[in-house]
Design an enzyme around this catalytic site. Sequence first.
Site: not given
Length: 184
Positions: A110-111
């Site tokens: 993800c991030h």
Amino acid sequence: MSDQKVLTGRTVVVLATDGFEDSELTSPRDAVSDAGAAVVVATPGGSAITGKNGTEVPADAGTADVDASTVDAVLLPGGTSNADALRLDAAAVSLVRDVVTAGKPVGVICHGAWILTDADVLRGRTLTSFPSLRTDLVNAGATWVDEEAPTCEGPAGAGTIVSSRTPDDLPAFNAAVVAAFAAS
């Protein structure tokens, strides 16, 4: 997750701060632990952290206290505020850079990939992330793909990077992380 303890004798450090995406920390952490790895959770302040959905995770060390030579792999969970704060921690950035350049693997979801841009380890790499990071990763030299859990071998001795997009990809990500960490 695995009946075989393929990671016995290996140390995996999880780098995170408050606001991590709960399942993106706990699920891969448990997968590598179940495969036999010793897991160290390192936070910028060395204090316990809380996920965005309330999961509390104790810290084993501060990021400044972890040396790349003492770990075999790194896990980087997502969560926008977690990833944004972590990339501002110079010790965490240095640790990630040192692990990758030492040829050790990284699992990132993800991030969590934001810190890889600050560590300057993405040129010539193929990886994925949450879609909003695509431009950042491409600008840092990566090729971005929309796949569940791509594994990118490092160029010239640099470590493998296993990446993933969202919690929906966790089963594939966990399997790919355990396999990459075992192969290193």
